[in-house]
Design an enzyme around this catalytic site. Structure first.
Site, PDB file in Angstrom:
ATOM      1  N   MET A   1       0.401  -7.283  12.112  1.00 17.13           N
ATOM      2  CA  MET A   1       0.995  -5.744  11.952  1.00 17.13           C
ATOM      3  C   MET A   1       1.338  -5.327  10.339  1.00 17.13           C
ATOM      4  O   MET A   1       1.901  -4.547   9.986  1.00 17.13           O
ATOM      5  CB  MET A   1       2.461  -5.691  12.642  1.00 17.13           C
ATOM      6  N   GLY A   2       0.585  -6.197   9.599  1.00 16.28           N
ATOM      7  CA  GLY A   2       0.469  -6.230   8.340  1.00 16.28           C
ATOM      8  C   GLY A   2       1.659  -6.292   7.623  1.00 16.28           C
ATOM      9  O   GLY A   2       2.652  -7.155   7.818  1.00 16.28           O
TER      10      GLY A   2
ATOM     11  N   HIS B   1       1.214 -15.189   7.204  1.00 16.05           N
ATOM     12  CA  HIS B   1      -0.032 -14.630   7.716  1.00 16.05           C
ATOM     13  C   HIS B   1      -1.091 -15.152   6.735  1.00 16.05           C
ATOM     14  O   HIS B   1      -2.381 -15.519   7.482  1.00 16.05           O
ATOM     15  CB  HIS B   1       0.243 -13.070   7.222  1.00 16.05           C
TER      16      HIS B   1
ATOM     17  N   GLN C   1       3.429 -20.016  15.160  1.00 20.02           N
ATOM     18  CA  GLN C   1       4.125 -20.705  16.214  1.00 20.02           C
ATOM     19  C   GLN C   1       5.785 -20.022  15.953  1.00 20.02           C
ATOM     20  O   GLN C   1       6.637 -20.234  16.421  1.00 20.02           O
ATOM     21  CB  GLN C   1       4.226 -22.068  16.118  1.00 20.02           C
TER      22      GLN C   1
HETATM   23  P1  AMP Z   1       3.313 -10.202  12.902  1.00 18.66           P
HETATM   24  O1  AMP Z   1       2.323  -9.276  11.886  1.00 18.66           O
HETATM   25  O2  AMP Z   1       4.565 -10.142  12.470  1.00 18.66           O
HETATM   26  O3  AMP Z   1       2.827  -9.452  14.157  1.00 18.66           O
HETATM   27  O4  AMP Z   1       2.546 -11.284  12.871  1.00 18.66           O
HETATM   28  C1  AMP Z   1       1.104 -11.526  13.083  1.00 18.66           C
HETATM   29  C2  AMP Z   1       0.914 -13.332  13.376  1.00 18.66           C
HETATM   30  O5  AMP Z   1       1.484 -13.888  12.078  1.00 18.66           O
HETATM   31  C3  AMP Z   1       1.547 -13.560  14.270  1.00 18.66           C
HETATM   32  O6  AMP Z   1       0.922 -14.550  15.155  1.00 18.66           O
HETATM   33  C4  AMP Z   1       2.821 -14.481  13.978  1.00 18.66           C
HETATM   34  O7  AMP Z   1       3.261 -15.361  14.778  1.00 18.66           O
HETATM   35  C5  AMP Z   1       2.297 -14.827  12.567  1.00 18.66           C
HETATM   36  N1  AMP Z   1       3.237 -15.312  11.573  1.00 18.66           N
HETATM   37  C6  AMP Z   1       4.360 -14.268  11.360  1.00 18.66           C
HETATM   38  N2  AMP Z   1       5.212 -14.958  10.613  1.00 18.66           N
HETATM   39  C7  AMP Z   1       4.833 -16.333  10.380  1.00 18.66           C
HETATM   40  C8  AMP Z   1       5.328 -17.487   9.711  1.00 18.66           C
HETATM   41  N3  AMP Z   1       6.569 -17.389   8.865  1.00 18.66           N
HETATM   42  N4  AMP Z   1       4.748 -18.370   9.838  1.00 18.66           N
HETATM   43  C9  AMP Z   1       3.597 -18.729  10.574  1.00 18.66           C
HETATM   44  N5  AMP Z   1       2.884 -17.673  11.334  1.00 18.66           N
HETATM   45  C10 AMP Z   1       3.555 -16.440  11.163  1.00 18.66           C
END
Ligand code: AMP
Length: 282
Positions: A31-32, A38, A149
């Site tokens: 989601m950026g 990320h 995870q």
């Molecule tokens: P989001 O932009 O929050 O939807 O996250 C996109 C992807 O990044 C998802 O698969 C999340 O699980 C992963 N992600 C977000 N924060 C972390 C983190 N601190 N460590 C590892 N993966 C992450």
């Protein structure tokens, strides 16, 4: 050079062309407001595939009516700089109108793993997640897709969707990336004041406390949960939504840990909802 594609059909055609040349494709849905968490997914995707595709889409249908859709942090310029740095080939960045027709009537519902934990307080959330992720899989046709995870329940729900709907993609889980002081990286950390950030540290601290007594042999779920709750109780700004210990595969409740268990929590800190988790492995 990272090419930005906004039109879903253009994305489909572009990736198909590459796939027809025999190139393997990796996808990282996000989601950026990209951070080091990320970046770790993007790096792995870059290493393991010929073509690296990242999507940035703040998916409106996974947000509840009282959630933070309108103020979700965005910074496309710095996101693009990170993706360029990591050698990403394609950034897919559609408008919501391009992804969802007004008269849409088909959604993907996972009905078991998504019921509790975050699903209980965010009705419709995982339905929104599954629907957008399946759409992204259909548009990109990736060989591999990368999920953190940090969102453990999401990872399990997506794995189940892929299994039950025979989606031809390999799901690659990636470990949680944290700040030096333990706070799990999250785009939502940007919402936290200095005081709230301090309280936010209790999430990882409480997991560490439980891991410590687990390492000493504690297997009783109620006592392990009690340990987490007592650490969270140290700061009145931390308001736990749930503290749960579940079977790491089925997410079913447990009384005593025998195999691998998931310790997961969601805590409200001010107006921000933070999540974190760890595995307790016998
Ligand atoms: P989001 O932009 O929050 O939807 O996250 C996109 C992807 O990044 C998802 O698969 C999340 O699980 C992963 N992600 C977000 N924060 C972390 C983190 N601190 N460590 C590892 N993966 C992450």
């Amino acid at each position: 050079m990272t090419v930005v594609v906004k039109d879903p059909r253009a994305l489909y055609l572009k990736v198909r062309e590459e796939r027809m040349k025999g190139r393997e494709v990796g996808l990282v849905p996000t989601m950026g407001f990209l951070h080091e968490g990320h970046r770790s997914l993007v790096k792995k995707c870059r290493e393991e595939n010929d073509l690296a595709v990242v999507s940035i889409f703040v998916n409106p249908i996974q947000f509840g009516p009282s959630e933070d859709l309108d103020c979700y942090p965005r910074d496309l310029e710095s996101d693009l700089a990170l993706l360029e740095e990591e050698g990403v080939d394609i950034l897919f960045h559609p408008e919501p109108e391009a992804m969802y027709r007004q008269d849409r009537s088909v959604f993907v519902d996972e009905t078991v793993l998504s019921r509790d934990l975050c699903g209980a307080s965010r009705p419709g959330h995982f339905r929104g997640v599954c629907t957008v992720v399946l759409k992204l899989f259909n548009l990109v046709g990736p060989n591999r897709a990368y999920f953190g995870q940090k969102d453990y329940q999401q990872l399990k729900v997506i794995q189940r969707m892929v299994r039950d709907l025979d989606v031809p993609v390999e799901i690659r889980p990636c470990p949680i990336v944290r700040e030096a002081d333990g706070l799990a990286k999250s785009s939502r950390n940007a919402y936290l004041s200095a005081e709230e950030r301090e309280a936010g540290l209790l999430l990882s601290a409480s997991l560490a406390a439980a891991q410590l007594i687990f390492a000493d042999g504690e297997r009783n779920v109620a006592r392990l949960k009690g340990e987490v709750e007592s650490v969270l109780g140290r700061n009145r700004l931390a308001d736990p939504e749930y503290v749960e210990i579940r079977d790491a595969e089925t997410l079913e409740t447990l009384e005593k840990i025998e195999g691998t268990a998931l310790l997961a929590l969601a805590v409200r800190v001010g107006r921000t909802r933070l999540i974190d988790n760890c595995l307790l492995e016998v």
